[in-house]
Motif scaffolding. Structure first.
Motif, PDB file in Angstrom:
ATOM      1  N   LEU A   1      53.178  78.135  36.573  1.00  0.00           N
ATOM      2  CA  LEU A   1      53.744  76.829  36.890  1.00  0.00           C
ATOM      3  C   LEU A   1      54.272  75.981  36.069  1.00  0.00           C
ATOM      4  O   LEU A   1      54.074  74.149  35.675  1.00  0.00           O
ATOM      5  N   ALA A   2      53.483  76.724  34.323  1.00  0.00           N
ATOM      6  CA  ALA A   2      54.226  75.752  33.026  1.00  0.00           C
ATOM      7  C   ALA A   2      55.906  75.355  33.289  1.00  0.00           C
ATOM      8  O   ALA A   2      57.043  76.528  34.355  1.00  0.00           O
ATOM      9  N   GLY A   3      56.025  74.267  33.122  1.00  0.00           N
ATOM     10  CA  GLY A   3      57.362  73.675  32.906  1.00  0.00           C
ATOM     11  C   GLY A   3      57.476  72.611  33.734  1.00  0.00           C
ATOM     12  O   GLY A   3      58.703  72.431  34.527  1.00  0.00           O
ATOM     13  N   GLN A   4      57.090  72.824  35.643  1.00  0.00           N
ATOM     14  CA  GLN A   4      57.306  72.303  35.993  1.00  0.00           C
ATOM     15  C   GLN A   4      56.078  71.269  36.682  1.00  0.00           C
ATOM     16  O   GLN A   4      55.080  71.375  36.355  1.00  0.00           O
ATOM     17  N   THR A   5      56.695  70.246  37.013  1.00  0.00           N
ATOM     18  CA  THR A   5      55.796  68.597  37.406  1.00  0.00           C
ATOM     19  C   THR A   5      55.672  69.417  39.193  1.00  0.00           C
ATOM     20  O   THR A   5      56.068  69.402  40.583  1.00  0.00           O
ATOM     21  N   VAL A   6      53.834  69.036  39.175  1.00  0.00           N
ATOM     22  CA  VAL A   6      52.873  69.482  40.565  1.00  0.00           C
ATOM     23  C   VAL A   6      51.910  68.419  41.133  1.00  0.00           C
ATOM     24  O   VAL A   6      52.300  67.459  40.178  1.00  0.00           O
ATOM     25  N   ARG A   7      51.794  69.235  42.351  1.00  0.00           N
ATOM     26  CA  ARG A   7      51.128  67.769  42.860  1.00  0.00           C
ATOM     27  C   ARG A   7      49.981  68.518  43.751  1.00  0.00           C
ATOM     28  O   ARG A   7      50.012  69.534  43.963  1.00  0.00           O
ATOM     29  N   PHE A   8      48.881  67.633  43.505  1.00  0.00           N
ATOM     30  CA  PHE A   8      47.402  68.519  43.880  1.00  0.00           C
ATOM     31  C   PHE A   8      47.186  66.885  44.945  1.00  0.00           C
ATOM     32  O   PHE A   8      47.592  66.372  45.244  1.00  0.00           O
ATOM     33  N   ALA A   9      46.899  67.715  46.075  1.00  0.00           N
ATOM     34  CA  ALA A   9      46.052  66.628  47.493  1.00  0.00           C
ATOM     35  C   ALA A   9      44.824  67.321  47.878  1.00  0.00           C
ATOM     36  O   ALA A   9      44.217  68.587  47.721  1.00  0.00           O
ATOM     37  N   VAL A  10      43.838  66.320  46.430  1.00  0.00           N
ATOM     38  CA  VAL A  10      42.152  66.909  46.510  1.00  0.00           C
ATOM     39  C   VAL A  10      41.482  66.176  48.099  1.00  0.00           C
ATOM     40  O   VAL A  10      41.970  64.380  47.761  1.00  0.00           O
ATOM     41  N   THR A  11      40.515  67.071  48.537  1.00  0.00           N
ATOM     42  CA  THR A  11      39.397  66.117  49.814  1.00  0.00           C
ATOM     43  C   THR A  11      38.698  65.596  48.761  1.00  0.00           C
ATOM     44  O   THR A  11      37.912  67.525  48.766  1.00  0.00           O
ATOM     45  N   VAL A  12      37.224  64.942  49.267  1.00  0.00           N
ATOM     46  CA  VAL A  12      36.175  65.225  48.358  1.00  0.00           C
ATOM     47  C   VAL A  12      35.248  66.042  48.930  1.00  0.00           C
ATOM     48  O   VAL A  12      35.182  64.735  50.457  1.00  0.00           O
ATOM     49  N   GLN A  13      34.368  66.990  49.711  1.00  0.00           N
ATOM     50  CA  GLN A  13      34.087  67.586  50.871  1.00  0.00           C
ATOM     51  C   GLN A  13      32.189  67.035  50.423  1.00  0.00           C
ATOM     52  O   GLN A  13      31.430  66.886  52.116  1.00  0.00           O
ATOM     53  N   ALA A  14      32.020  67.049  48.363  1.00  0.00           N
ATOM     54  CA  ALA A  14      30.110  67.140  49.029  1.00  0.00           C
ATOM     55  C   ALA A  14      29.972  66.349  47.594  1.00  0.00           C
ATOM     56  O   ALA A  14      31.129  66.454  46.526  1.00  0.00           O
ATOM     57  N   ILE A  15      28.923  65.439  47.663  1.00  0.00           N
ATOM     58  CA  ILE A  15      28.481  64.938  46.176  1.00  0.00           C
ATOM     59  C   ILE A  15      27.126  64.967  46.304  1.00  0.00           C
ATOM     60  O   ILE A  15      25.943  64.391  46.792  1.00  0.00           O
ATOM     61  N   ARG A  16      26.744  65.270  45.124  1.00  0.00           N
ATOM     62  CA  ARG A  16      25.030  65.375  44.835  1.00  0.00           C
ATOM     63  C   ARG A  16      25.123  65.343  43.267  1.00  0.00           C
ATOM     64  O   ARG A  16      25.835  65.234  42.206  1.00  0.00           O
ATOM     65  N   ASP A  17      24.004  64.617  42.756  1.00  0.00           N
ATOM     66  CA  ASP A  17      23.231  64.321  41.336  1.00  0.00           C
ATOM     67  C   ASP A  17      23.551  65.939  40.444  1.00  0.00           C
ATOM     68  O   ASP A  17      22.966  66.552  41.207  1.00  0.00           O
ATOM     69  N   ALA A  18      23.838  65.879  39.353  1.00  0.00           N
ATOM     70  CA  ALA A  18      22.918  66.642  38.328  1.00  0.00           C
ATOM     71  C   ALA A  18      21.672  67.130  38.258  1.00  0.00           C
ATOM     72  O   ALA A  18      21.483  66.201  37.976  1.00  0.00           O
ATOM     73  N   THR A  19      21.535  68.628  38.379  1.00  0.00           N
ATOM     74  CA  THR A  19      19.969  68.438  37.595  1.00  0.00           C
ATOM     75  C   THR A  19      19.930  68.064  35.748  1.00  0.00           C
ATOM     76  O   THR A  19      21.516  67.749  35.199  1.00  0.00           O
ATOM     77  N   PRO A  20      19.071  67.387  36.026  1.00  0.00           N
ATOM     78  CA  PRO A  20      19.135  67.795  34.414  1.00  0.00           C
ATOM     79  C   PRO A  20      19.275  68.649  33.373  1.00  0.00           C
ATOM     80  O   PRO A  20      20.430  68.011  32.482  1.00  0.00           O
ATOM     81  N   GLU A  21      19.172  69.466  33.313  1.00  0.00           N
ATOM     82  CA  GLU A  21      19.826  71.167  32.815  1.00  0.00           C
ATOM     83  C   GLU A  21      21.044  71.393  33.196  1.00  0.00           C
ATOM     84  O   GLU A  21      21.943  71.162  31.561  1.00  0.00           O
ATOM     85  N   GLU A  22      21.820  70.751  34.082  1.00  0.00           N
ATOM     86  CA  GLU A  22      23.617  70.778  34.067  1.00  0.00           C
ATOM     87  C   GLU A  22      23.472  68.993  33.050  1.00  0.00           C
ATOM     88  O   GLU A  22      24.874  69.554  32.464  1.00  0.00           O
ATOM     89  N   GLN A  23      23.445  68.012  33.200  1.00  0.00           N
ATOM     90  CA  GLN A  23      23.766  67.227  32.159  1.00  0.00           C
ATOM     91  C   GLN A  23      23.069  67.774  30.998  1.00  0.00           C
ATOM     92  O   GLN A  23      24.322  67.035  30.370  1.00  0.00           O
ATOM     93  N   ARG A  24      22.795  68.388  30.512  1.00  0.00           N
ATOM     94  CA  ARG A  24      21.871  68.316  28.990  1.00  0.00           C
ATOM     95  C   ARG A  24      23.232  69.576  28.963  1.00  0.00           C
ATOM     96  O   ARG A  24      24.023  69.454  27.472  1.00  0.00           O
ATOM     97  N   LEU A  25      23.971  70.643  29.504  1.00  0.00           N
ATOM     98  CA  LEU A  25      25.184  71.973  29.337  1.00  0.00           C
ATOM     99  C   LEU A  25      25.714  71.349  29.206  1.00  0.00           C
ATOM    100  O   LEU A  25      26.925  72.132  28.514  1.00  0.00           O
ATOM    101  N   GLY A  26      26.374  69.876  30.133  1.00  0.00           N
ATOM    102  CA  GLY A  26      27.571  69.595  30.769  1.00  0.00           C
ATOM    103  C   GLY A  26      28.575  70.455  31.351  1.00  0.00           C
ATOM    104  O   GLY A  26      30.084  70.615  31.490  1.00  0.00           O
ATOM    105  N   GLN A  27      27.484  71.776  31.943  1.00  0.00           N
ATOM    106  CA  GLN A  27      27.894  72.288  33.505  1.00  0.00           C
ATOM    107  C   GLN A  27      27.292  73.041  34.356  1.00  0.00           C
ATOM    108  O   GLN A  27      25.802  72.814  34.501  1.00  0.00           O
TER     109      GLN A  27
END
Length: 156
Positions: A124-150
């Protein structure tokens, strides 16, 4: 719950190429850590800020915002005789190592007049693209995820 920094967000999406055709689609949710700067294009992440489960966005990304400009320096043509037979068809994928020791993926994009062309640009390099995104779920990050950033644990 709304999407803010430190939340793990699960989403589905459809990606359309520059011609408006579906390039990629997923009904299986993928997850990322909001605000980590990893795993999602910045413009999409910014558009998701503040949404709730079920919320959606339709975002256009220019090449600079998305997959980059097409770089002719990443396209190579050689005599087909110099290429192993298993790679002598359009669509074949070849992995090679660059001078920095990084693995680079090339795709055979053309064969003509005894020549074979490979390209390491994203399709897709060189192209203008479109993303249609829908949120399915949300949760709090664990302390480890926050510390690691992943992410370190599944969504649920």
């Amino acid at each position: 719950m709304v999407i803010t920094k430190g939340k793990v967000v699960s989403l589905t999406y459809t990606l359309r190429d520059g011609r408006g055709e579906i390039f990629e689609h997923t009904d299986v949710p993928i997850s990322y850590l909001h605000g980590s700067g990893e795993g999602l294009f910045e413009k999409i992440e910014n558009a998701l800020e503040g949404l709730e489960v079920g919320g959606s966005v339709d975002i256009e990304l220019t090449p600079a915002e998305g997959f980059g400009e097409h770089d002719p320096a990443l396209t190579f043509t050689d005599d087909i005789a110099n290429v192993p037979p298993e790679y002598q068809h359009v669509g074949a994928e070849v992995e090679a190592e660059n001078e920095q020791g990084e693995t680079v993926r090339f795709v055979v994009t053309a064969i003509a007049d005894g020549k074979l062309t490979v390209d390491a640009n994203h399709p897709l390099a060189g192209q203008t693209v479109r993303f249609a995104v829908t949120v399915q779920a949300i949760r709090d990050a664990t302390p480890e995820e926050q510390r690691l950033g992943q992410l370190t644990s599944p969504l649920h």
